[in-house]
Design a protein around this motif. Sequence first.
Motif: not given
Length: 114
Positions: A61-89
């Motif tokens: 359930q999203r509200s009117k305060d929804c924010v879209f964040i797009q990040v362009a990264l070079n390849a090489g990050r693990t799935v765990d790093q990506k998950r930790a990154f999303y969680k930190a944000i």
Amino acid sequence: MPLARIDLAEGKSADYRRTIGEVVYDALVEVLKAPKDDRFQVITEHPPGDFIFDPSYLGIQRSKDCVFIQVALNAGRTVDQKRAFYKAIADGLHERLSLRRQDVFISRESGGRR
């Protein structure tokens, strides 16, 4: 060099927008170990009629305060790093702006190695 595009509905203060950028930058440096000062961001506000999202896609359930964040990264990050990154944000935006975690939509674009 990560590039972050941050999109949200118009009406938020400059401090609010700046804080979103800071949270994304902090996560890049702390979690993904991007170099300090490697900060490239575009923050754009949109009229509500031009900022379109499904308020209940995948049962989130999203509200009117929804924010879209797009990040362009070079390849090489693990799935765990990506998950930790999303969680930190999501956690950082919740802590600093009281933005609901459900209102943080993150999309990543991967590039090849350079």
